[in-house]
Design an enzyme around this catalytic site. Structure first.
Site, PDB file in Angstrom:
ATOM      1  N   ASP A   1       1.727 -50.106   6.541  1.00 52.86           N
ATOM      2  CA  ASP A   1       1.862 -51.111   7.598  1.00 52.86           C
ATOM      3  C   ASP A   1       1.267 -50.586   8.906  1.00 52.86           C
ATOM      4  O   ASP A   1       1.889 -50.669   9.967  1.00 52.86           O
ATOM      5  CB  ASP A   1       3.324 -51.503   7.796  1.00 52.86           C
ATOM      6  CG  ASP A   1       3.482 -52.807   8.583  1.00 52.86           C
ATOM      7  OD1 ASP A   1       2.500 -53.590   8.635  1.00 52.86           O
ATOM      8  OD2 ASP A   1       4.568 -53.045   9.133  1.00 52.86           O
TER       9      ASP A   1
ATOM     10  N   LYS B   1      17.311 -46.112  16.234  1.00 53.20           N
ATOM     11  CA  LYS B   1      17.000 -47.340  15.515  1.00 53.20           C
ATOM     12  C   LYS B   1      18.219 -47.749  14.701  1.00 53.20           C
ATOM     13  O   LYS B   1      18.743 -46.962  13.905  1.00 53.20           O
ATOM     14  CB  LYS B   1      15.792 -47.108  14.592  1.00 53.20           C
ATOM     15  CG  LYS B   1      15.224 -48.354  13.944  1.00 53.20           C
ATOM     16  CD  LYS B   1      13.916 -48.020  13.229  1.00 53.20           C
ATOM     17  CE  LYS B   1      13.214 -49.245  12.703  1.00 53.20           C
ATOM     18  NZ  LYS B   1      11.913 -48.909  12.061  1.00 53.20           N
TER      19      LYS B   1
END
Length: 208
Positions: free
Chosen positions: A121, A26
């Site tokens: 989230d 990432k």
């Protein structure tokens, strides 16, 4: 090869040349590397997820901040499967598969909560499905650790609106119960093939 992208990151499939295994890397977009809040969130994701070890949480192997123009990076477990969001784009799921996925996500969240970490989230896009429908929770970028300083602007409500518990919309940082609320919304969506609220998502959460 690129396998995903978000608001401030992109994810690539790569190969760990030392251990000869596939990994997901990432990368923080270079433009955000100089923004304090975005970099703090990226570091927090590495620290929070890296401290957890559970079969239903995507593992973090490494983190680094190279010299510009190379962006900060996070090396994670590569999950060879779709996100739950991709599966739900096809339609609803049967109750047995739904409960299998929800139970695993709950087990992963329980491990995070025991470690004092609230994800904040939980949504279909952050639940990856490895072969055999093994759930891997990912993206702890806005997670909150008990006793830690916030890494987001004061008063900002962050998260994905349709899955926010009412107290989150009202400004609370959230708790383990907030994560479980989001998981309940996901369970509904898996069974019904659509989210439980219509209209503006934030208004729906508040009204509920």
């Amino acid at each position: 090869e690129p396998i995903g992208a978000g608001g401030y990151c992109e994810v690539w499939r790569a190969t760990d040349t030392v251990l000869t295994r596939p990994v997901a890397v990432k990368l923080l977009h270079p433009g955000y590397a100089q923004q304090g809040e975005a970099l703090a969130r990226f570091r927090a994701e590495a620290r929070h997820a890296g401290a957890l070890s559970h079969e239903n949480i995507a593992r973090v192997y490494d983190y680094g901040e190279a010299d510009p123009p190379h962006p900060p990076f996070l090396v994670m477990e590569f999950v060879a499967g779709p996100s739950l969001a991709q599966v739900l784009a096809v339609g609803a799921m049967d109750p047995a598969r739904t409960m299998k996925i929800v139970a695993q996500a709950a087990a992963g969240l329980q491990a995070a909560h025991r470690a004092g970490l609230v994800h904040r989230d939980i949504k279909p896009g952050n639940l990856l499905l490895a072969p055999g429908d093994v759930v891997k929770i990912t993206d702890f970028g806005i997670a909150h650790a008990a006793g830690s300083a916030p890494v987001t602007s004061t008063g900002a409500v962050i998260g994905t609106a349709g899955y926010l518990a009412p107290e989150r919309v009202a400004g609370s940082r959230g708790s383990a119960a907030s994560d479980l609320y989001a998981l309940g919304v996901i369970a509904y969506e898996c069974l019904a093939g659509a989210a439980p609220f219509t209209g503006a998502a934030l208004e729906g959460a508040l009204c509920h």
